[in-house]
Design an enzyme around this catalytic site. Structure first.
Site, PDB file in Angstrom:
ATOM      1  N   ASP B   7       0.861  -1.177   0.000  1.00 29.35           N
ATOM      2  CA  ASP B   7       0.000   0.000   0.000  1.00 29.35           C
ATOM      3  C   ASP B   7       0.895   1.224   0.000  1.00 29.35           C
ATOM      4  O   ASP B   7       2.082   1.132   0.331  1.00 29.35           O
ATOM      5  CB  ASP B   7      -0.889  -0.004   1.256  1.00 29.35           C
ATOM      6  CG  ASP B   7      -1.758   1.242   1.343  1.00 29.35           C
ATOM      7  OD1 ASP B   7      -2.354   1.616   0.323  1.00 29.35           O
ATOM      8  OD2 ASP B   7      -1.831   1.843   2.426  1.00 29.35           O
ATOM      9  N   SER B   8       0.322   2.367  -0.345  1.00 24.02           N
ATOM     10  CA  SER B   8       1.074   3.620  -0.296  1.00 24.02           C
ATOM     11  C   SER B   8       1.524   3.963   1.121  1.00 24.02           C
ATOM     12  O   SER B   8       2.455   4.720   1.305  1.00 24.02           O
ATOM     13  CB  SER B   8       0.204   4.752  -0.827  1.00 24.02           C
ATOM     14  OG  SER B   8      -0.942   4.887  -0.030  1.00 24.02           O
ATOM     15  N   TYR B  39      -0.232   8.322  -2.486  1.00 22.12           N
ATOM     16  CA  TYR B  39      -0.163   8.118  -3.933  1.00 22.12           C
ATOM     17  C   TYR B  39      -1.297   8.868  -4.653  1.00 22.12           C
ATOM     18  O   TYR B  39      -1.167   9.234  -5.804  1.00 22.12           O
ATOM     19  CB  TYR B  39      -0.321   6.630  -4.283  1.00 22.12           C
ATOM     20  CG  TYR B  39       0.894   5.755  -4.059  1.00 22.12           C
ATOM     21  CD1 TYR B  39       2.037   6.224  -3.417  1.00 22.12           C
ATOM     22  CD2 TYR B  39       0.897   4.434  -4.519  1.00 22.12           C
ATOM     23  CE1 TYR B  39       3.141   5.393  -3.235  1.00 22.12           C
ATOM     24  CE2 TYR B  39       1.995   3.603  -4.350  1.00 22.12           C
ATOM     25  CZ  TYR B  39       3.112   4.087  -3.693  1.00 22.12           C
ATOM     26  OH  TYR B  39       4.192   3.269  -3.526  1.00 22.12           O
ATOM     27  N   GLY B  40      -2.392   9.067  -3.952  1.00 23.38           N
ATOM     28  CA  GLY B  40      -3.639   9.493  -4.598  1.00 23.38           C
ATOM     29  C   GLY B  40      -3.622  10.884  -5.182  1.00 23.38           C
ATOM     30  O   GLY B  40      -4.528  11.267  -5.912  1.00 23.38           O
ATOM     31  N   CYS B  70      -4.060  -0.930  -2.251  1.00 26.06           N
ATOM     32  CA  CYS B  70      -4.136   0.523  -2.414  1.00 26.06           C
ATOM     33  C   CYS B  70      -4.998   0.776  -3.633  1.00 26.06           C
ATOM     34  O   CYS B  70      -4.711   0.256  -4.717  1.00 26.06           O
ATOM     35  CB  CYS B  70      -2.716   1.052  -2.641  1.00 26.06           C
ATOM     36  SG  CYS B  70      -2.622   2.770  -3.179  1.00 26.06           S
ATOM     37  N   ASN B  71      -6.067   1.549  -3.466  1.00 22.28           N
ATOM     38  CA  ASN B  71      -6.978   1.765  -4.579  1.00 22.28           C
ATOM     39  C   ASN B  71      -6.334   2.535  -5.715  1.00 22.28           C
ATOM     40  O   ASN B  71      -6.575   2.246  -6.885  1.00 22.28           O
ATOM     41  CB  ASN B  71      -8.220   2.522  -4.108  1.00 22.28           C
ATOM     42  CG  ASN B  71      -9.197   1.628  -3.409  1.00 22.28           C
ATOM     43  OD1 ASN B  71     -10.160   1.188  -3.995  1.00 22.28           O
ATOM     44  ND2 ASN B  71      -8.938   1.315  -2.152  1.00 22.28           N
ATOM     45  N   THR B  72      -5.510   3.515  -5.356  1.00 23.75           N
ATOM     46  CA  THR B  72      -4.863   4.312  -6.401  1.00 23.75           C
ATOM     47  C   THR B  72      -3.967   3.421  -7.250  1.00 23.75           C
ATOM     48  O   THR B  72      -4.024   3.450  -8.485  1.00 23.75           O
ATOM     49  CB  THR B  72      -4.040   5.446  -5.763  1.00 23.75           C
ATOM     50  OG1 THR B  72      -4.914   6.266  -4.977  1.00 23.75           O
ATOM     51  CG2 THR B  72      -3.371   6.299  -6.817  1.00 23.75           C
ATOM     52  N   GLU B 149      -4.640   9.061   8.871  1.00 25.30           N
ATOM     53  CA  GLU B 149      -3.227   8.865   9.235  1.00 25.30           C
ATOM     54  C   GLU B 149      -2.893   9.626  10.528  1.00 25.30           C
ATOM     55  O   GLU B 149      -1.972   9.268  11.237  1.00 25.30           O
ATOM     56  CB  GLU B 149      -2.286   9.262   8.083  1.00 25.30           C
ATOM     57  CG  GLU B 149      -2.421   8.370   6.843  1.00 25.30           C
ATOM     58  CD  GLU B 149      -1.246   7.384   6.581  1.00 25.30           C
ATOM     59  OE1 GLU B 149      -0.137   7.629   7.057  1.00 25.30           O
ATOM     60  OE2 GLU B 149      -1.481   6.362   5.916  1.00 25.30           O
ATOM     61  N   CYS B 180     -11.014   3.551  -0.993  1.00 24.25           N
ATOM     62  CA  CYS B 180      -9.663   3.804  -0.482  1.00 24.25           C
ATOM     63  C   CYS B 180      -9.497   2.983   0.782  1.00 24.25           C
ATOM     64  O   CYS B 180     -10.403   2.943   1.622  1.00 24.25           O
ATOM     65  CB  CYS B 180      -9.487   5.290  -0.172  1.00 24.25           C
ATOM     66  SG  CYS B 180      -7.914   5.682   0.633  1.00 24.25           S
ATOM     67  N   THR B 181      -8.361   2.327   0.920  1.00 28.99           N
ATOM     68  CA  THR B 181      -8.198   1.395   2.042  1.00 28.99           C
ATOM     69  C   THR B 181      -8.050   2.096   3.399  1.00 28.99           C
ATOM     70  O   THR B 181      -8.074   1.446   4.432  1.00 28.99           O
ATOM     71  CB  THR B 181      -6.995   0.460   1.807  1.00 28.99           C
ATOM     72  OG1 THR B 181      -5.857   1.241   1.493  1.00 28.99           O
ATOM     73  CG2 THR B 181      -7.288  -0.505   0.686  1.00 28.99           C
ATOM     74  N   HIS B 182      -7.890   3.418   3.390  1.00 32.50           N
ATOM     75  CA  HIS B 182      -7.871   4.138   4.670  1.00 32.50           C
ATOM     76  C   HIS B 182      -9.287   4.315   5.239  1.00 32.50           C
ATOM     77  O   HIS B 182      -9.463   4.462   6.440  1.00 32.50           O
ATOM     78  CB  HIS B 182      -7.290   5.547   4.494  1.00 32.50           C
ATOM     79  CG  HIS B 182      -5.800   5.588   4.435  1.00 32.50           C
ATOM     80  ND1 HIS B 182      -5.097   5.228   3.315  1.00 32.50           N
ATOM     81  CD2 HIS B 182      -4.868   5.951   5.353  1.00 32.50           C
ATOM     82  CE1 HIS B 182      -3.802   5.381   3.543  1.00 32.50           C
ATOM     83  NE2 HIS B 182      -3.630   5.811   4.767  1.00 32.50           N
TER      84      HIS B 182
END
Lengths: 259, 259
Positions: B7-8, B39-40, B70-72, B149, B180-182
């Site tokens: 992931d980013s 990354y997004g 990571c979706n991006t 974050e 988005c994984t966040h």
């Protein structure tokens, strides 16, 4: 006269803007490291590596003077920059803001910045060196950079986030030091919420320091480099006044740069 | 069985967590690219470069299967990853969430994600491919990653920022897709504000897809790698349940990696 300016991203454009205001006949090379923004959540080692690469990039344009327009890089990498580029005058954004606060001489000051800047205690230490009786409060405010980079500088969201960080300081401080070059874009909203505070940022004091040397007559020329075409690039360039002729806006790829 | 997950940054730990829930006897290698998060907001070319480097790093551990958490990176780099590593099965986080929405079959769905993910239209295109009559709304929500974050997942600030992005969709959508994984870390607060919405994220559907293959018996082993010691690393690792033995947590420097 050729001046190199670098920042982790777009916030350093506020510093470039203030430098251009006092300059004439100067050629500016600005590097925004948008591929690796934000610096303020990264480790010291990483910030030093990134800063040295930015400085090496700008030295390809035979700059006479280097401005570190990023508080995190100023706090963490100034020493390494001076050691690596001994022939270049390196200016950072921390000392001018500290001097400005000491000149105002308030009894209590609050400092906000990224986790890296605040964690370094650089502002606190320099302020207390200048005035051991000063009451210095500090707070890391990591949401403010993404807020500004998204263009949210006023309204409910900006005010809520600012209150989240600052409300506890109401009545506790007299001066607020903006320890990040993104934050001047939030200055109006901060002054609306806390009109009793004096708000200090480093852009104007730094520009004042350099004004004698940068006022050479004629038009300024501006070269803007970014390590990535980030989502809000154009908006930010339009939002921040840049006095001079923009000669180029170039997006480059770090992996293709030989420095 | 060795599974690589990247992931980013720290958000992909929600995917790792869901994979661990359905796994036994599997060794996981997680890479969070915290030196270059997020990354997004970056360009396609940069996201592809970063994703290929992450995948090459994980291949040093002889992984059998790669999960792009990571979706991006899923949106921008899955094709390049499959072409560069043809011997590896590559799973991404977009298809499982799309399939989950199509299974629920709502008339109207809202998709939130980073500017890169939303700008790619990947969710919209796949959803409409599966059901041309679906009404799909999209919105980039770049503040949510820094919010998570920083550990702000509930309370006034989280609610204000969520309302800023989502209030316009009240009464307009039935299902919200977290692209988005966040974002799963904000799921409780979203459900509190909008209890009428079905909320879908990719972690559980992806884990469900892989559960047959990852249930081998015995304890899971976990290796965590991060490209920088970011400010909130320990907090996030503690916040997200990881079922298995954490064998190592290692911070490395990209410049010292030979891949």
């Amino acid at each position: 006269m050729r001046v190199g300016v670098f920042d982790s991203g777009l916030g350093g454009l506020t510093v470039l803007s203030a430098l251009l205001e006092v300059s004439s006949g100067v050629e500016f090379f600005y590097l925004g490291d948008t591929a690796r923004v934000p610096y303020g959540i990264r480790s010291t080692e990483t910030v030093i590596n990134y800063a040295l690469e930015c400085a090496a990039f700008l030295h390809r344009f035979d700059i006479d003077l280097l401005v570190v327009a990023c508080n995190t890089a100023s706090a963490k990498a100034t020493k390494a920059l001076r050691e690596t580029f001994p022939q270049t005058e390196v200016y950072e954004v921390i000392t001018p803001a500290v001097e400005e606060v000491l000149k105002l001489n308030p009894p209590r000051v609050g400092v906000i910045g990224t986790p890296a800047t605040v964690g370094s205690n650089v502002y606190k230490n320099l302020l207390l060196e200048g005035n051991p009786n000063l009451k210095v409060l500090q707070r890391a405010t990591p949401l403010l950079v993404p807020l500004v980079e998204e263009g949210i500088t006023d309204g409910t969201v900006a005010e809520t986030v600012l209150r989240h960080y600052l409300e506890g300081w109401r009545g506790e401080i007299d001066t607020l030091l903006l320890g990040c070059t993104h934050y001047p874009l939030l200055e109006e909203t901060i002054k609306k919420l806390y009109p009793e505070w004096e708000v200090v940022n480093s852009a104007k004091p730094l520009a004042g320091k350099l004004s004698d040397r940068l006022n050479l007559g004629g038009e300024n020329k501006i070269h803007l480099f970014f390590s990535d075409r980030s989502a809000f690039l154009e908006e930010m360039i339009e939002k921040i006044p840049l006095k001079g002729e923009i000669e180029r806006v170039e997006v480059f790829n770090w992996e293709k740069v030989i420095i």
